[in-house]
Write an enzyme that holds these catalytic residues in place. Structure first.
Site, PDB file in Angstrom:
ATOM      1  N   HIS A 554      -4.354   9.971  18.514  1.00 16.61           N
ATOM      2  CA  HIS A 554      -4.398   9.111  19.691  1.00 16.61           C
ATOM      3  C   HIS A 554      -5.693   8.295  19.705  1.00 16.61           C
ATOM      4  O   HIS A 554      -6.308   8.111  20.747  1.00 16.61           O
ATOM      5  CB  HIS A 554      -4.280   9.963  20.963  1.00 16.61           C
ATOM      6  CG  HIS A 554      -2.976  10.697  21.043  1.00 16.61           C
ATOM      7  ND1 HIS A 554      -2.716  11.693  21.935  1.00 16.61           N
ATOM      8  CD2 HIS A 554      -1.842  10.548  20.310  1.00 16.61           C
ATOM      9  CE1 HIS A 554      -1.472  12.142  21.760  1.00 16.61           C
ATOM     10  NE2 HIS A 554      -0.925  11.465  20.775  1.00 16.61           N
TER      11      HIS A 554
HETATM   12  C1  LIG Z   1       1.482  10.443  13.010  1.00 16.47           C
HETATM   13  C2  LIG Z   1       1.327   9.926  14.405  1.00 16.47           C
HETATM   14  C3  LIG Z   1       1.992  10.554  15.445  1.00 16.47           C
HETATM   15  C4  LIG Z   1       1.865  10.086  16.732  1.00 16.47           C
HETATM   16  N1  LIG Z   1       2.654  10.618  17.710  1.00 16.47           N
HETATM   17  C5  LIG Z   1       2.711   9.989  18.903  1.00 16.47           C
HETATM   18  C6  LIG Z   1       3.706  10.339  19.841  1.00 16.47           C
HETATM   19  O1  LIG Z   1       4.579  11.165  19.585  1.00 16.47           O
HETATM   20  N2  LIG Z   1       3.710   9.713  21.041  1.00 16.47           N
HETATM   21  C7  LIG Z   1       2.778   8.771  21.365  1.00 16.47           C
HETATM   22  O2  LIG Z   1       2.791   8.269  22.479  1.00 16.47           O
HETATM   23  N3  LIG Z   1       1.832   8.412  20.478  1.00 16.47           N
HETATM   24  C8  LIG Z   1       1.812   8.972  19.253  1.00 16.47           C
HETATM   25  N4  LIG Z   1       0.925   8.539  18.327  1.00 16.47           N
HETATM   26  C9  LIG Z   1      -0.044   7.500  18.724  1.00 16.47           C
HETATM   27  C10 LIG Z   1       0.577   6.131  18.934  1.00 16.47           C
HETATM   28  O3  LIG Z   1       1.627   5.909  18.032  1.00 16.47           O
HETATM   29  C11 LIG Z   1      -0.526   5.075  18.805  1.00 16.47           C
HETATM   30  O4  LIG Z   1      -1.539   5.342  19.753  1.00 16.47           O
HETATM   31  C12 LIG Z   1      -0.032   3.652  19.050  1.00 16.47           C
HETATM   32  O5  LIG Z   1       1.062   3.375  18.217  1.00 16.47           O
HETATM   33  C13 LIG Z   1      -1.168   2.670  18.822  1.00 16.47           C
HETATM   34  O6  LIG Z   1      -0.719   1.355  18.996  1.00 16.47           O
HETATM   35  P1  LIG Z   1      -1.578   0.121  18.546  1.00 16.47           P
HETATM   36  O7  LIG Z   1      -0.787  -1.078  18.869  1.00 16.47           O
HETATM   37  O8  LIG Z   1      -2.941   0.244  19.101  1.00 16.47           O
HETATM   38  O9  LIG Z   1      -1.767   0.267  16.961  1.00 16.47           O
HETATM   39  P2  LIG Z   1      -0.669   0.448  15.793  1.00 16.47           P
HETATM   40  O10 LIG Z   1       0.669   0.772  16.340  1.00 16.47           O
HETATM   41  O11 LIG Z   1      -1.265   1.395  14.819  1.00 16.47           O
HETATM   42  O12 LIG Z   1      -0.547  -1.013  15.154  1.00 16.47           O
HETATM   43  C14 LIG Z   1      -1.521  -1.652  14.412  1.00 16.47           C
HETATM   44  C15 LIG Z   1      -0.804  -2.521  13.387  1.00 16.47           C
HETATM   45  O13 LIG Z   1      -1.724  -3.451  12.840  1.00 16.47           O
HETATM   46  C16 LIG Z   1      -1.528  -3.530  11.441  1.00 16.47           C
HETATM   47  N5  LIG Z   1      -2.779  -3.971  10.828  1.00 16.47           N
HETATM   48  C17 LIG Z   1      -3.959  -3.317  10.843  1.00 16.47           C
HETATM   49  N6  LIG Z   1      -4.898  -4.026  10.199  1.00 16.47           N
HETATM   50  C18 LIG Z   1      -4.307  -5.163   9.770  1.00 16.47           C
HETATM   51  C19 LIG Z   1      -4.765  -6.289   9.043  1.00 16.47           C
HETATM   52  N7  LIG Z   1      -6.032  -6.379   8.646  1.00 16.47           N
HETATM   53  N8  LIG Z   1      -3.882  -7.273   8.769  1.00 16.47           N
HETATM   54  C20 LIG Z   1      -2.597  -7.188   9.185  1.00 16.47           C
HETATM   55  N9  LIG Z   1      -2.114  -6.147   9.889  1.00 16.47           N
HETATM   56  C21 LIG Z   1      -2.964  -5.142  10.174  1.00 16.47           C
HETATM   57  C22 LIG Z   1      -1.157  -2.107  11.070  1.00 16.47           C
HETATM   58  O14 LIG Z   1      -0.530  -2.032   9.816  1.00 16.47           O
HETATM   59  C23 LIG Z   1      -0.255  -1.711  12.220  1.00 16.47           C
HETATM   60  O15 LIG Z   1       1.085  -2.069  12.001  1.00 16.47           O
HETATM   61  C24 LIG Z   1       1.016   8.989  17.013  1.00 16.47           C
HETATM   62  C25 LIG Z   1       0.355   8.356  15.986  1.00 16.47           C
HETATM   63  C26 LIG Z   1       0.517   8.794  14.680  1.00 16.47           C
HETATM   64  C27 LIG Z   1      -0.177   8.064  13.584  1.00 16.47           C
END
Ligand SMILES: Cc1cc2nc3c(=O)[nH]c(=O)nc-3n(C[C@H](O)[C@H](O)[C@H](O)COP(=O)(O)OP(=O)(O)OC[C@H]3O[C@@H](n4cnc5c(N)ncnc54)[C@H](O)[C@@H]3O)c2cc1C
Ligand SMILES: *[C@@H]1O[C@H](CO)[C@@H](O)[C@H](O)[C@H]1NC(C)=O
Ligand SMILES: *[C@@H]1O[C@H](CO)[C@@H](O)[C@H](O)[C@H]1NC(C)=O
Ligand SMILES: *[C@@H]1O[C@H](CO)[C@@H](O)[C@H](O)[C@H]1NC(C)=O
Length: 625
Positions: A554
């Protein structure tokens, strides 16, 4: 043929043509699935040549198609006058990723950035090289495509706290409307509660269509201990519940599936996959962001943004990209000879929820998920293929959840500081779990090898309001190089004490009649690093937590939101980067304090609210109060 391609074609055949036409394929599906798991998943599908060529200029460029970025891209491209480019480092999703049961597998593939932390001698000690593994999705949908699909919002006080820290517009009453905007709940008894649930969004939220008897034991055990059985996404959060998950009953509803699949034909919307953004283009004199640089197939591109660049690369990559582009702590960037554009505390305030998967209970009946049984169970595969039901529909084997405020346990409207995350299985239930969590082979062989094949369960005790803070710094100015993650787990000793309280709740729960019916007993092989301590004494558990607690992925807080008197703030309450024009961060990194929730749905909320802030600032919708 690659087993992934084969399996996908099997599933597709069944979905499109129905059972009769695909009968010969059904028999071999199981073999394929096993082989697929055994050989380890490689992402080798070729990306088709892009139908749409990238333009030289867009109104908005969104970096990262994760939980938040997918929503932002959807909401901005609703405006047909706005051209939107979404750039994602990972590739497209695979249909198998939609099978909830095998969720942990994807972290062992190239759909994960595979980050590991810098060892700190205080936690993750029984993991390989004493490094915690911090999984992050690198695929369309980001982490929502490889996560456990747990759907939680947190406590209303968490968001009121954000507001009171100096972030108007982020109180619970303000953000509730954005939780509702995304949601399409499919659980009839919860859908009636219109104040807290909605059926008109894109993100389906469901119960798994299948339950083990132990899921019932968990909820009943909670009632025996005097806790309420509640809808934790409703008016209050404290109590025990079955798990609400971001699934369309039985299949994963990633942010990409919810928000991007339906808009793939919008003419003003382009997506670039397998494209790594390497730099934000910012005029150093006017401090105005005018585009991004990205690399695809070893070829470099520059694309301009007429209006804004929106960084939604997640809590590790958003701070990394800011820093390689000259926005970050002055001294750190000086050390790496990166020309400074804006001195801000980027990369600080890293938060994570520690959890302990190794408090394991054994039962005397076949009532849990053993992957050796589930994967060879023909009835279960058929049930999944034809009805999206049966054991395969359960997200990673997790079925229920409890939120408790240990400081005020009798209060039905408490402010939960711990969670028990119920899984009908334990580390030995599946040969890949310990690799997924990051444990060393020695640890696994000593503690879990002896109970392989035994039915077991886990109510993972978790710390929801951690006091510790970590930090992300660059290893070098090269955007291709992974940053260094100095994690926070148990840096503050109070968190270890909270972990201990959570462990005790789990032990109490195991002694309820509901669990005793199944002869539940604590697995009593001690953690090797703690053998010198009296088994199940408080000191033993503190030691076990330092050895085997892991982060639950998280990660948040590394581009903190705050008002202009907050010296640690990176973005303002409208998510604009301080001191730089045309640049916002919209993802989990803006969270000033991690909510008492799994962070996917909160990140999607940040995406919804962030998109509205953009529309407000460009005069498309009226300013909210
Ligand atoms: C294994 C795992 C299990 C989890 N389980 C849960 C759960 O059951 N329930 C829950 O609520 N949360 C869970 N989480 C946490 C939740 O999924 C994350 O907190 C949430 O998805 C974060 O969203 P975000 O938009 O901040 O980042 P992300 O969803 O991580 O998105 C970031 C995106 O940016 C892309 N990116 C990064 N750098 C670059 C770049 N330089 N150029 C182009 N693209 C780039 C990445 O590839 C990614 O697709 C889990 C996370 C993981 C990893
Ligand atoms: C920022 O927020 C804090 C806490 O609410 C408040 O005391 C302070 O006055 C605010 N500063 C500005 C500039 O609004
Ligand atoms: C196979 O799965 C079904 C549910 O789909 C379950 O009812 C049955 O007990 C399982 N069989 C075995 C042998 O585990
Ligand atoms: C499991 O243990 C419980 C409690 O001791 C007992 O009542 C039950 O009969 C046992 N079941 C089996 C199948 O051994």
């Amino acid at each position: 043929m690659k087993s992934s391609v084969y399996l996908t074609s099997c599933l597709l055949c069944l979905l499109v043509n129905g059972k009769a036409a695909c009968r010969p394929q059904i028999g071999t599906l199981l073999e394929g699935l096993l082989k697929f798991i055994q050989e380890g998943v490689k992402f080798s599908e070729e990306e088709p040549p892009d139908a749409k060529e990238v333009l030289s200029e867009y109104d908005f460029i969104v970096v990262g198609a994760g939980s938040a970025g997918s929503v932002v891209a959807n909401r901005l491209s609703e405006i047909s006058d706005w051209d939107v480019l979404l750039i994602e480092a990972g590739g497209k999703e695979n249909y198998l990723m939609d099978i909830p049961f095998i969720a942990p597998l994807w972290t062992l593939t190239d759909a994960n950035w595979r980050y590991k932390t810098v060892p700190n001698g205080k936690s993750c000690l029984s993991l390989q090289n004493e490094q915690c593994v911090f999984h992050r999705g690198k695929v369309m949908g980001g982490s929502s495509t490889i996560n456990f699909m747990v759907s939680t919002r947190g406590n209303r006080r968490n968001y009121d706290h954000w507001r009171d820290l100096g972030n108007p517009g982020w109180g619970y009453d303000d953000v509730l409307k954005y939780f509702l905007k995304s949601e399409k709940i499919t659980i009839p008894e919860l859908a009636n509660d219109k104040k807290y649930h909605s059926t008109s969004g894109e993100l389906t939220v469901s119960y798994a269509p299948y339950r083990t008897p132990l899921a019932d034991a968990f909820v009943q055990g909670g009632a025996e201990l005097g806790y309420n059985i509640i809808d934790y996404n409703g008016a209050t959060q404290t109590g025990f519940s079955y798990l609400q998950s971001t699934t369309k009953p039985g299949t994963r509803m990633s942010a990409s599936r919810a928000f991007l699949h339906p808009i793939r034909n919008r003419k003003n919307f382009h997506v670039k996959k397998r494209s790594l953004v390497t730099k934000l283009l910012i005029d150093p004199i006017t401090k105005t962001t005018f585009g991004v640089q990205f690399v695809r197939n070893k070829k470099k591109y520059e694309v301009r943004a007429r209006k804004e660049v929106i960084l939604s690369a997640g809590a590790v990559n958003s701070p990394q990209l800011l820093m390689v582009s000259g926005i970050g702590p002055r001294e750190h960037l000086n050390d790496l000879k990166i020309p400074l554009i804006q001195d801000l505390k980027v990369g600080y305030n890293l938060m994570e929820h520690p959890g302990l998967p190794t408090v394991t209970f054994l039962v005397n009946q076949s009532v849990t998920f053993l992957s050796s049984e589930v994967l060879t169970n023909v009835t279960a595969s058929k049930e999944y293929l034809f009805y999206h039901g049966g054991p395969f529909s359960v997200p990673g084997g997790s079925e229920a959840i409890a939120f408790i405020d240990t400081r005020d346990p009798k209060n039905p409207d408490g402010d939960p500081n711990i969670e028990l995350f119920y899984i009908s299985g334990c580390i030995s239930s599946d040969p890949t779990y310990y690799k997924f969590a990051g444990y060393s082979h020695e640890f696994y062989n000593a503690v879990y090898k002896p109970i392989e094949g035994v039915h077991c369960w886990t109510a993972l005790p978790m710390v929801l309001q951690p006091k510790s803070r970590g930090r992300i710094i660059l290893k070098s100015a090269d955007p291709h190089e992974k940053p260094l993650i100095y994690h926070d787990i148990f840096q503050n000793p109070e968190d270890l004490e909270t972990q201990l309280l959570a462990i005790k709740e789990t032990l109490k729960l195991s002694k309820t009649q509901a669990f005793q019916k199944f002869g539940s007993r604590l697995h009593d092989i001690p953690v090797p690093g703690c053998k010198h301590l009296e088994f199940i004494s408080d000191d033993y558990w503190r030691c076990a937590a330092k050895q085997t607690s892991i982060g639950i992925w998280h990660l948040s807080g590394t581009c903190k939101m705050g008002n202009s008197s907050d010296p640690d703030a990176v973005v303002d309450p409208r998510l604009k980067v301080y001191g730089v024009k045309g640049l916002r961060v919209i993802d989990a990194s803006i969270m000033p304090v991690v909510p008492a929730a799994h962070t996917n749905v909160p990140s999607i909320m940040v995406g919804e609210k962030g998109a509205d802030l953009v529309k407000e600032d460009w005069g498309l919708i009226p300013l909210s109060g």
